[in-house]
Design a protein around this motif. Sequence first.
Motif, PDB file in Angstrom:
ATOM      1  N   LEU A 169     -17.600 -12.465 -13.525  1.00 45.46           N
ATOM      2  CA  LEU A 169     -16.484 -12.875 -14.267  1.00 45.46           C
ATOM      3  C   LEU A 169     -16.476 -14.511 -13.580  1.00 45.46           C
ATOM      4  CD1 LEU A 169     -14.392 -13.183 -16.020  1.00 45.46           C
ATOM      5  CD2 LEU A 169     -13.204 -12.119 -14.632  1.00 45.46           C
ATOM      6  N   TRP A 170     -16.357 -14.283 -12.211  1.00 45.54           N
ATOM      7  CA  TRP A 170     -16.495 -15.311 -11.542  1.00 45.54           C
ATOM      8  C   TRP A 170     -17.949 -16.860 -11.694  1.00 45.54           C
ATOM      9  CZ3 TRP A 170     -19.906 -17.783  -7.252  1.00 45.54           C
ATOM     10  CH2 TRP A 170     -19.644 -18.526  -6.707  1.00 45.54           C
ATOM     11  N   LEU A 171     -19.026 -16.351 -11.740  1.00 44.58           N
ATOM     12  CA  LEU A 171     -20.225 -16.954 -12.264  1.00 44.58           C
ATOM     13  C   LEU A 171     -20.083 -17.319 -13.640  1.00 44.58           C
ATOM     14  CD1 LEU A 171     -23.183 -14.700 -11.229  1.00 44.58           C
ATOM     15  CD2 LEU A 171     -22.106 -16.894 -10.483  1.00 44.58           C
ATOM     16  N   SER A 172     -19.792 -16.578 -14.724  1.00 44.81           N
ATOM     17  CA  SER A 172     -19.212 -17.187 -15.913  1.00 44.81           C
ATOM     18  C   SER A 172     -17.828 -18.302 -15.907  1.00 44.81           C
ATOM     19  CB  SER A 172     -18.849 -16.100 -16.238  1.00 44.81           C
ATOM     20  OG  SER A 172     -17.843 -15.545 -15.845  1.00 44.81           O
ATOM     21  N   GLU A 173     -16.818 -18.014 -14.868  1.00 43.34           N
ATOM     22  CA  GLU A 173     -16.188 -19.174 -15.121  1.00 43.34           C
ATOM     23  C   GLU A 173     -16.652 -20.034 -15.037  1.00 43.34           C
ATOM     24  OE1 GLU A 173     -12.907 -17.458 -17.204  1.00 43.34           O
ATOM     25  OE2 GLU A 173     -13.310 -19.346 -16.788  1.00 43.34           O
ATOM     26  N   LEU A 177     -16.770 -24.034 -15.688  1.00 37.31           N
ATOM     27  CA  LEU A 177     -16.193 -25.370 -15.059  1.00 37.31           C
ATOM     28  C   LEU A 177     -17.340 -25.972 -14.992  1.00 37.31           C
ATOM     29  CD1 LEU A 177     -13.507 -24.162 -12.817  1.00 37.31           C
ATOM     30  CD2 LEU A 177     -14.744 -26.852 -12.937  1.00 37.31           C
ATOM     31  N   ALA A 178     -18.350 -25.920 -14.810  1.00 32.83           N
ATOM     32  CA  ALA A 178     -19.235 -26.948 -14.702  1.00 32.83           C
ATOM     33  C   ALA A 178     -20.318 -27.704 -16.191  1.00 32.83           C
ATOM     34  CB  ALA A 178     -21.049 -26.027 -14.191  1.00 32.83           C
ATOM     35  N   ALA A 179     -20.381 -26.602 -17.114  1.00 35.89           N
ATOM     36  CA  ALA A 179     -20.076 -27.258 -18.375  1.00 35.89           C
ATOM     37  C   ALA A 179     -19.221 -28.872 -19.047  1.00 35.89           C
ATOM     38  CB  ALA A 179     -21.029 -26.132 -19.256  1.00 35.89           C
ATOM     39  N   LEU A 180     -18.261 -28.060 -18.519  1.00 34.34           N
ATOM     40  CA  LEU A 180     -16.418 -29.081 -19.267  1.00 34.34           C
ATOM     41  C   LEU A 180     -16.392 -30.098 -18.240  1.00 34.34           C
ATOM     42  CD1 LEU A 180     -13.753 -25.610 -19.039  1.00 34.34           C
ATOM     43  CD2 LEU A 180     -14.970 -27.842 -21.081  1.00 34.34           C
ATOM     44  N   ASN A 181     -16.914 -29.927 -16.924  1.00 37.14           N
ATOM     45  CA  ASN A 181     -17.180 -31.669 -15.967  1.00 37.14           C
ATOM     46  C   ASN A 181     -18.060 -31.958 -16.174  1.00 37.14           C
ATOM     47  OD1 ASN A 181     -14.973 -30.630 -14.891  1.00 37.14           O
ATOM     48  ND2 ASN A 181     -16.240 -29.923 -13.049  1.00 37.14           N
ATOM     49  N   SER A 182     -19.366 -31.485 -17.186  1.00 31.94           N
ATOM     50  CA  SER A 182     -20.393 -32.361 -17.366  1.00 31.94           C
ATOM     51  C   SER A 182     -20.356 -33.431 -18.878  1.00 31.94           C
ATOM     52  CB  SER A 182     -21.845 -31.506 -17.441  1.00 31.94           C
ATOM     53  OG  SER A 182     -21.318 -30.314 -18.346  1.00 31.94           O
ATOM     54  N   GLU A 199     -10.342 -22.452  -4.641  1.00 31.65           N
ATOM     55  CA  GLU A 199     -10.457 -23.748  -5.362  1.00 31.65           C
ATOM     56  C   GLU A 199     -10.067 -22.220  -7.492  1.00 31.65           C
ATOM     57  OE1 GLU A 199     -12.051 -24.752  -3.846  1.00 31.65           O
ATOM     58  OE2 GLU A 199     -10.128 -25.805  -2.490  1.00 31.65           O
ATOM     59  N   ASN A 200     -11.469 -22.505  -7.498  1.00 33.17           N
ATOM     60  CA  ASN A 200     -12.379 -21.581  -8.211  1.00 33.17           C
ATOM     61  C   ASN A 200     -11.612 -20.122  -9.032  1.00 33.17           C
ATOM     62  OD1 ASN A 200     -13.726 -23.915  -9.450  1.00 33.17           O
ATOM     63  ND2 ASN A 200     -15.925 -22.840  -7.976  1.00 33.17           N
TER      64      ASN A 200
END
Length: 578
Positions: A169-173, A177-182, A199-200
């Motif tokens: 679950l953490w890896l998916s989130e 998050l990385a995709a949103l930021n990019s 924070e994540n």
Amino acid sequence: MENFLQDKDLWIVGSVCLVASILWRRFWNLFTYKRKRDSSPESASIDIQFREKDGKDKSKVYQKGLKTQKKKKPLDASDLVQAGFEEVQNQQNNQLSQCTAETAVSTAAHQDLIEEEQEVDKYREGKDDKQQAAVEEEAKEQESVAELFQIIEEDKKEEENRLKKEEALWLSEVNQLAALNSSDRTDGSITVTPESCEENLEIIFSTKRHVTDETLPDELKKSRVEEDKELEEDEVAGLKAAEVGPERTEERTEEKRKNAEPVIDEYVVDSSPPPPAPFEHRLVTAKTHQITSYYTINKEEVLGGGRFGMVHKCVEKSSGLVLAAKIIKARSQKEKEVVKCEIEVMNQLNHDNLIQLYAAFESRHEIILVMEYVDGGELFDRIIDENYKLTELDTVLFIRQISEGLQYMHKMYILHLDLKPENILCVSRQTNKVKIIDFGLARRYKPREKLRVNFGTPEFLAPEVINYEFVSFPTDMWSLGVITYMLLSGLSPFLGEDDNETLNNILACQWSFEEAEFADISEEAKDFISRLLVKSKSWRMSASQSLKHPWLSDRALHYHLHHKKNKCHSSHAPPPEG
């Protein structure tokens, strides 16, 4: 007469039949008993063991002796027939009684055997029951252990599965998050550092809360909205922290930790002992050799002196070891015995806060003691030195070391009886380490032998010494109280115009803290002195109790004294500049 003889024959025949029947019954009982005993050898052996354990033979019965008959008068001729009949009847009665006794013996033996067999059976049954119960308990314990191991394994598996799910679950989130930021930024992709994992995880928990908000009532939704705003703010702060880098986040966490943890105001006093003597503890006897053959004494350099003589610096020729030579004038045999008593006392003392003896030499008019050398000067010099800034914390260090030295001496049942600032040497002029010297008046304390002394320095004498009463360990503690008073104020508490006035002040126990020198002294220090300068010796603190007193043991107080740095006997200190 014929009828009488016929009756007699019938009586004899009847008695013989009776005896025969009794003998046959006895023989049958013994035969059955022997057969039963031979058929069960185990019970017979157990019967023997029981009899050996008790120390008695249970099957044996002691017969009682027959009563003796009374003596009778000689019989007449007319009574011979009746006497013969009575004799025959007595014999028959004796046989009958003997037979009945034997049958009673056999029946008692048989009954004892039966009872013993019953006891053996009970013992076997109890033993079998205990063994069975023990086996059942072991089986239960094994089952419980197996169940426990099974539960532990199941818990481990559940924990592993839970961790795997959380990690996925953490890896998916993180990927989301990385995709949103990019997508939001044109500069490029942002790599999520491991330091921002906390924070994540907070973001993950916030998403779970959004899902559960649908089922909540309106009042709770308002509070949830407020919490969500706070979480969004934390989210933004976490992203900013990720941009700044891990170093600044660590600095902030350290600052938060410092602000969160209460700072304990403590100051650890340097309670390490002074450096030991440069040689091992020795058992010294006075030699009659010339000291100049082994040592070089510098008569021009005087380290100290007093009523006993002078102390000079000396060097051992063979090793180059620097020592101190105490030259004591002793012309008479009595004076030499006093010095030899000092040697015996020092042979028993092996402590870092007590000066150590190295060698001794005896000549015609003097005895020289070669001792450990320290070059810090007397503690008295620091009290009278106006340029030396003696603080209350320094006094704590001095008194603590003196108390430790006295504690050791008193454990060895030795009284110093001449404790004063002149008999306390500083190891060096840079440190506050001290050693107690001069054991010329020291005595071994023997509880059964009441000790009285009539010597000492008037200012430091205890009331019991002046009254020529019995002295003991509290006598030294009185002197410690006077030394403490002098170190803190620079004044002698009982000093008068002459010795008589000084002794009268001591007997009246007249002293106070009204002097201006005690204005800045702590209450704990005053309480420490008040517990030592007590006229009744039984109410004074011991050396062990003094070390536990707050003035010597409270770190918070030492922290306060360390930052305050109040000077003792401030009237002796130079005035402040400007």
